[in-house]
Design a protein around this motif. Structure first.
Motif, PDB file in Angstrom:
ATOM      1  N   ALA A 272       0.872  -1.138  -0.008  1.00 42.95           N
ATOM      2  CA  ALA A 272       0.265   0.095  -0.063  1.00 42.95           C
ATOM      3  C   ALA A 272       0.922   1.291  -0.014  1.00 42.95           C
ATOM      4  CB  ALA A 272      -0.821   0.023   1.269  1.00 42.95           C
ATOM      5  N   LYS A 273       1.939   1.304   0.784  1.00 43.16           N
ATOM      6  CA  LYS A 273       3.037   2.584   0.832  1.00 43.16           C
ATOM      7  C   LYS A 273       3.466   2.532  -0.755  1.00 43.16           C
ATOM      8  CE  LYS A 273       4.040   4.637   4.141  1.00 43.16           C
ATOM      9  NZ  LYS A 273       3.789   5.895   4.463  1.00 43.16           N
ATOM     10  N   ALA A 274       3.918   1.413  -1.158  1.00 44.58           N
ATOM     11  CA  ALA A 274       4.501   1.620  -2.346  1.00 44.58           C
ATOM     12  C   ALA A 274       3.406   2.197  -3.498  1.00 44.58           C
ATOM     13  CB  ALA A 274       4.909   0.421  -2.987  1.00 44.58           C
ATOM     14  N   TRP A 275       2.055   2.106  -3.226  1.00 46.68           N
ATOM     15  CA  TRP A 275       1.147   2.441  -4.204  1.00 46.68           C
ATOM     16  C   TRP A 275       0.958   3.889  -4.061  1.00 46.68           C
ATOM     17  CZ3 TRP A 275       0.011   0.361  -8.713  1.00 46.68           C
ATOM     18  CH2 TRP A 275       0.271  -0.961  -8.951  1.00 46.68           C
ATOM     19  N   GLY A 276       1.492   4.350  -2.765  1.00 47.03           N
ATOM     20  CA  GLY A 276       1.171   6.092  -2.361  1.00 47.03           C
ATOM     21  C   GLY A 276       0.186   6.177  -1.122  1.00 47.03           C
ATOM     22  N   ALA A 277      -0.180   5.163  -0.565  1.00 46.39           N
ATOM     23  CA  ALA A 277      -1.139   5.226   0.567  1.00 46.39           C
ATOM     24  C   ALA A 277      -0.117   5.755   1.544  1.00 46.39           C
ATOM     25  CB  ALA A 277      -1.595   4.041   0.955  1.00 46.39           C
ATOM     26  N   VAL A 278      -1.065   6.824   2.394  1.00 47.00           N
ATOM     27  CA  VAL A 278      -0.059   7.359   3.636  1.00 47.00           C
ATOM     28  C   VAL A 278      -0.751   6.786   4.835  1.00 47.00           C
ATOM     29  CG1 VAL A 278      -0.055   9.619   2.521  1.00 47.00           C
ATOM     30  CG2 VAL A 278      -2.140   9.331   3.736  1.00 47.00           C
ATOM     31  N   ASP A 279       0.011   7.009   5.788  1.00 45.47           N
ATOM     32  CA  ASP A 279      -0.290   6.098   7.293  1.00 45.47           C
ATOM     33  C   ASP A 279      -1.623   6.918   7.679  1.00 45.47           C
ATOM     34  OD1 ASP A 279       1.678   4.203   7.281  1.00 45.47           O
ATOM     35  OD2 ASP A 279       3.106   5.878   8.356  1.00 45.47           O
TER      36      ASP A 279
END
Length: 265
Positions: A116-123
């Motif tokens: 998800a982080k690699a796809w651009g999601a933020v915490d």
């Protein structure tokens, strides 16, 4: 992100107690039987104790009569030794199975979070359970349709699925089928319905049909793309023909997970 590693101290205590019993039992079951016998409460013997000579004579008489001699109290027979060792082996297997299960949960949760982080999601709150709330297959948008906005918005990343088969897709909701996807394109939920994917002879164009840039979100919706012909050397581009970034997130291998566990990485 939900931290299944927090369960490890309790699991370590359980495994330690199991090994404390199982290892001596595997070596000599009589040891643990004698130690545990110290904590048993025996009723008082109503019959007077016999002296050793009487016990020996009684055992000889039983042997002559074809009956097995009585073993001293607390001494295990061959069948009891085998059953105690089988129990110890079962407990050891169960202990390490519990450890493997906990590590597996963490491996899957970490994979979904990293993807998800690699796809651009933020915490955000979705990261508490990433495989459920942070990344999932598209429920509504399919990337089809014409572009009507005055200014299309760019999309940053794509992933090749054909032959690669990223493992993290097994753990997410509504995961796209490996046989029905050549590419994956990730956007936030608010832009998913506006995603447009056009396959041309010399390229694949991916844009968002909206006048405003897509906001950062704490979740990613993955839209699968089934191409009419293999991607080959065709570039995947977005607004103004700008090449998109090809990413390859996946689950960490078991050696990598074990190394991180041992080194604290």
């Amino acid at each position: 992100m939900r931290n299944y590693w927090a369960l490890l101290p309790a699991i370590a205590v359980i495994i330690g107690l199991i090994l404390l019993y199982a290892i001596p039992t595997l070596i000599n079951p009589q040891w643990t039987s004698s130690i545990l016998g110290l904590f048993r409460q025996f009723p008082e013997d109503s019959q007077p104790a016999q002296n050793p000579a009487q016990n020996h004579a009684q055992n000889q008489a039983q042997n002559q009569a074809g009956r097995p001699a009585q073993r001293p109290a607390g001494v295990l027979g061959p069948q009891q030794v085998r059953s105690r060792r089988m129990l110890a082996v079962t407990l050891v297997v169960a202990a390490f199975g519990l450890l493997w299960f906990n590590v597996s949960l963490n491996r899957e949760a970490n994979a979904c979070y990293q993807a998800a982080k690699a796809w651009g999601a933020v915490d955000g709150t979705a990261a508490e359970d990433p495989c459920i709330n942070m990344i999932y297959g598209s429920f509504f948008g399919d990337g089809k349709g014409s572009t009507s906005a005055d200014t299309a918005q760019p999309v940053e990343s794509y992933q090749v699925v054909h032959k690669k088969k990223p493992t993290y897709l097994r753990w997410i909701q509504n995961a796209p089928s490996y046989d029905e996807a050549d590419l994956l394109v990730g956007t936030g939920l608010k832009c998913n319905l506006d995603l447009r994917i056009a396959e041309e002879d010399d390229k694949v164009v991916v844009t968002v049909d909206a006048n405003q840039p897509c906001p950062q979100e704490d979740n990613v919706s993955l839209t699968s793309v089934k191409l009419k012909k293999p991607l080959g050397d065709r570039p995947v581009v977005t607004v103004d023909g700008r090449p998109m970034q090809r990413i390859n997130p996946d689950v960490d291998s078991w050696p990598t997970v074990v190394k991180k566990l041992l080194t604290g990485g």
